[in-house]
Write an enzyme that holds these catalytic residues in place. Structure first.
Site, PDB file in Angstrom:
ATOM      1  N   GLY A 112       2.489  -0.873   4.337  1.00 31.40           N
ATOM      2  CA  GLY A 112       2.653   0.443   3.842  1.00 31.40           C
ATOM      3  C   GLY A 112       3.913   1.223   3.817  1.00 31.40           C
ATOM      4  O   GLY A 112       4.793   0.918   2.720  1.00 31.40           O
TER       5      GLY A 112
ATOM      6  N   ASN B 171       0.802  -1.225  -0.035  1.00 32.52           N
ATOM      7  CA  ASN B 171      -0.118   0.038  -0.003  1.00 32.52           C
ATOM      8  C   ASN B 171       1.089   1.184  -0.194  1.00 32.52           C
ATOM      9  O   ASN B 171       1.394   1.692   0.789  1.00 32.52           O
ATOM     10  CB  ASN B 171      -0.779   0.176   1.178  1.00 32.52           C
TER      11      ASN B 171
ATOM     12  N   GLU C  83      -5.939  -5.582  10.296  1.00 27.66           N
ATOM     13  CA  GLU C  83      -4.961  -4.409  10.663  1.00 27.66           C
ATOM     14  C   GLU C  83      -5.288  -3.388  11.770  1.00 27.66           C
ATOM     15  O   GLU C  83      -6.097  -2.526  11.779  1.00 27.66           O
ATOM     16  CB  GLU C  83      -4.746  -3.365   9.433  1.00 27.66           C
TER      17      GLU C  83
ATOM     18  N   HIS D 130      -9.766   0.896   4.316  1.00 24.61           N
ATOM     19  CA  HIS D 130      -8.527   1.160   5.127  1.00 24.61           C
ATOM     20  C   HIS D 130      -8.815   2.196   6.267  1.00 24.61           C
ATOM     21  O   HIS D 130      -9.884   3.237   5.895  1.00 24.61           O
ATOM     22  CB  HIS D 130      -7.530   1.622   4.202  1.00 24.61           C
TER      23      HIS D 130
ATOM     24  N   SER E 132       2.914  -2.013  10.468  1.00 23.86           N
ATOM     25  CA  SER E 132       4.234  -1.993  10.671  1.00 23.86           C
ATOM     26  C   SER E 132       5.046  -3.214  10.187  1.00 23.86           C
ATOM     27  O   SER E 132       6.061  -3.484  10.955  1.00 23.86           O
ATOM     28  CB  SER E 132       4.738  -1.646  12.308  1.00 23.86           C
TER      29      SER E 132
ATOM     30  N   LYS F 237       0.128   4.162  -0.518  1.00 21.87           N
ATOM     31  CA  LYS F 237      -0.507   5.284   0.144  1.00 21.87           C
ATOM     32  C   LYS F 237      -0.266   6.722  -0.606  1.00 21.87           C
ATOM     33  O   LYS F 237      -0.329   6.505  -1.902  1.00 21.87           O
ATOM     34  CB  LYS F 237      -0.204   5.557   1.700  1.00 21.87           C
TER      35      LYS F 237
END
Ligand code: PGA
Length: 259
Positions: free
Chosen positions: A241, A10, A171, A99, A220, A12
């Site tokens: 991420g 991801n 998540e 998300h 993380s 972002k």
């Protein structure tokens, strides 16, 4: 049935300039040269404006390009939105939905996410849906309640014929690197969440069908902790991420998951 592990990058809005995107693609193309995946799919989700650029560079059968979001309608007066059919007609096979950053900054709720899931499945796209508790809910001991509530609301429309195309990502919001957690959850905590999700799926869809649904972990994840948080906890993959902004690190994580 697709029972491969799945790593979802991801990106972002971390790569925001055209030059940064070019550099990422260049470094990724070097990194993936010796990346021969046997049991794992890698899905890279850049910002929508770069989807085409990423897709054009990708000829792999184990690496896919995915979107970070879309709307629940296919056509009409939805200024600024991207529809499931826009994605599918551009060859996109996966999309992240629900998300926590979409919930937090853009007011998305379970009902909207449920509509999006139905719409993308109709368009032949696999949704990667995010569920998880925030720090406060965790401290109050509400993790199970929150996870089960989100699951049942988001999957309300999804029958047994469709669920195997859904990827569920546990998540915990507090564990996302942008929220600066002191440490990620333990593998035992993640395994508990996985079993809770699995139990829900077995009850709603039966054992055989539930077996086909991929459950992954996000928050993380990096190459140092992927063994503990994803593999030891029995997850089928990870949503990544900030570590995915470094192509070599993304490759490392993907390789570890593939072994
Ligand atoms: P992170 O992000 O790996 O930077 O924690 C994961 C996500 O929010 O999808």
């Amino acid at each position: 049935m697709n029972n491969k592990n799945i790593i979802v990058a991801n990106l972002k809005m971390y790569l925001s300039l055209a030059g940064e995107v070019e550099r990422w693609l260049e470094n990724f193309s070097k990194a993936k040269k010796d990346l021969k995946l046997k049991n794992t799919e890698l899905v890279i989700c850049p910002p929508a404006i770069f989807l085409d650029q990423f897709s054009k560079k990708n000829k792999s059968k184990t690496i896919f390009v995915g979107a970070q979001n879309c709307v629940w309608e296919n056509k009409g007066a939805f200024t600024g939105e991207i529809s499931p059919t826009m994605l599918s007609s551009s060859g996109i096979k996966y999309v992240i939905l629900g998300h926590s950053e979409r919930r937090k900054y853009f007011g998305e709720n379970d009902e909207m996410i449920s509509q999006k899931i139905s719409a993308v499945l109709r368009a032949g796209i696999k949704p990667i849906i995010c569920i998880g508790e925030d720090g406060d809910q965790r401290r109050k001991g509400l993790t199970m309640e929150v996870v089960l509530g989100q699951l049942s609301n988001c999957l309300i429309e999804i029958g047994p014929g469709k669920i195997e195309n859904v990827i569920i990502c546990y998540e915990p919001i507090w564990a996302i690197s942008a929220n600066k957690p002191k440490f990620p959850p333990t593998s035992a905590d993640i395994m508990t969440a996985r079993l809770l999700i699995k139990k829900f799926l077995v009850k709603k869809y039966g054992e055989k069908t539930a077996e086909r649904v991929r459950i992954i972990y996000g928050g993380s994840v990096d190459s140092k902790n992927v063994q503990e948080v994803c593999i030891d906890s029995g997850m089928k993959g990870a949503l990544i991420g900030s570590a995915s902004t470094i192509p070599h690190e993304l490759k490392k994580i993907t390789k570890l998951m593939d072994n």
